[in-house]
Design an enzyme around this catalytic site. Structure first.
Site, PDB file in Angstrom:
ATOM      1  N   HIS A  87       0.778  -1.239   0.017  1.00 63.03           N
ATOM      2  CA  HIS A  87      -0.027  -0.073  -0.081  1.00 63.03           C
ATOM      3  C   HIS A  87       0.904   1.582  -0.047  1.00 63.03           C
ATOM      4  CE1 HIS A  87      -2.906  -2.779   1.736  1.00 63.03           C
ATOM      5  NE2 HIS A  87      -3.728  -2.463   0.669  1.00 63.03           N
ATOM      6  N   GLY A 119      -7.196  -8.402  10.998  1.00 61.39           N
ATOM      7  CA  GLY A 119      -7.937  -7.335  10.947  1.00 61.39           C
ATOM      8  C   GLY A 119      -8.357  -7.058   9.674  1.00 61.39           C
ATOM      9  N   THR A 120      -8.978  -7.907   8.952  1.00 63.96           N
ATOM     10  CA  THR A 120      -9.303  -7.582   7.327  1.00 63.96           C
ATOM     11  C   THR A 120     -10.681  -7.946   7.092  1.00 63.96           C
ATOM     12  OG1 THR A 120      -8.850  -8.219   5.234  1.00 63.96           O
ATOM     13  CG2 THR A 120      -8.822 -10.101   6.783  1.00 63.96           C
ATOM     14  N   SER A 121     -11.207  -7.063   6.019  1.00 68.08           N
ATOM     15  CA  SER A 121     -12.890  -7.330   5.989  1.00 68.08           C
ATOM     16  C   SER A 121     -12.678  -8.484   4.948  1.00 68.08           C
ATOM     17  CB  SER A 121     -13.259  -6.029   5.420  1.00 68.08           C
ATOM     18  OG  SER A 121     -12.628  -5.807   3.962  1.00 68.08           O
ATOM     19  N   CYS A 164       6.445  11.405  -7.172  1.00 61.89           N
ATOM     20  CA  CYS A 164       6.251  12.318  -8.131  1.00 61.89           C
ATOM     21  C   CYS A 164       5.525  12.045  -9.254  1.00 61.89           C
ATOM     22  CB  CYS A 164       7.644  12.902  -8.805  1.00 61.89           C
ATOM     23  SG  CYS A 164       7.573  14.423 -10.017  1.00 61.89           S
TER      24      CYS A 164
END
Length: 133
Positions: A2, A69-71, A10
């Site tokens: 991520h 902790g994941t959906s 840039c």
């Protein structure tokens, strides 16, 4: 996969650089010098995550896959458990509640991460004969 909030990218030259200071329209890219082209070096919705080849390579070789902790709803990450499992990994879901892909996990533990993660790690250390104290 991520990106990093303490880096900027840039949009003109594509280079990424560490940066702790605020970014403004007047901020110049350290590589190309253009202004108004810096953005956080993070993956936004609709963009391709970073390092996917390395991630899939690791998924095919891992023996233990743990999701915390994941959906289980955002791809490609939501499919990682199935790739790891198909390649022989033991799969573990440590989550507040069952995810959308909870069916794919061999082991499921639910509750606050501050409780289920340490308990899981303690269990692994006990199995491996390591003194956690």
């Amino acid at each position: 996969m991520h990106g990093e909030l303490l880096r900027v990218k840039c949009t003109a030259c594509g280079r990424s650089h560490p940066r702790r200071e605020d970014v403004t329209r007047e901020s110049a890219c350290p590589a190309c010098g253009r202004t108004g082209t810096l953005r956080p070096d993070v993956v936004w919705f609709g963009e391709v995550p970073y390092h996917l080849d390395a991630i899939y390579d690791a998924l095919t070789r891992c023996r233990l896959f743990v999701a915390v902790g994941t959906s289980g709803q955002v791809h490609p990450a939501a499919g990682f458990v199935e790739v790891a499992k198909a390649n022989g990994a033991l799969t573990v879901e440590l989550n507040l509640e069952p995810s959308a892909v909870s069916y794919a996990f061999d082991i499921r533990r639910y509750g606050p991460a501050s409780e289920v993660v340490p308990a899981f790690v303690d269990g692994l250390l006990t199995l491996s004969g390591v003194d956690a104290g």
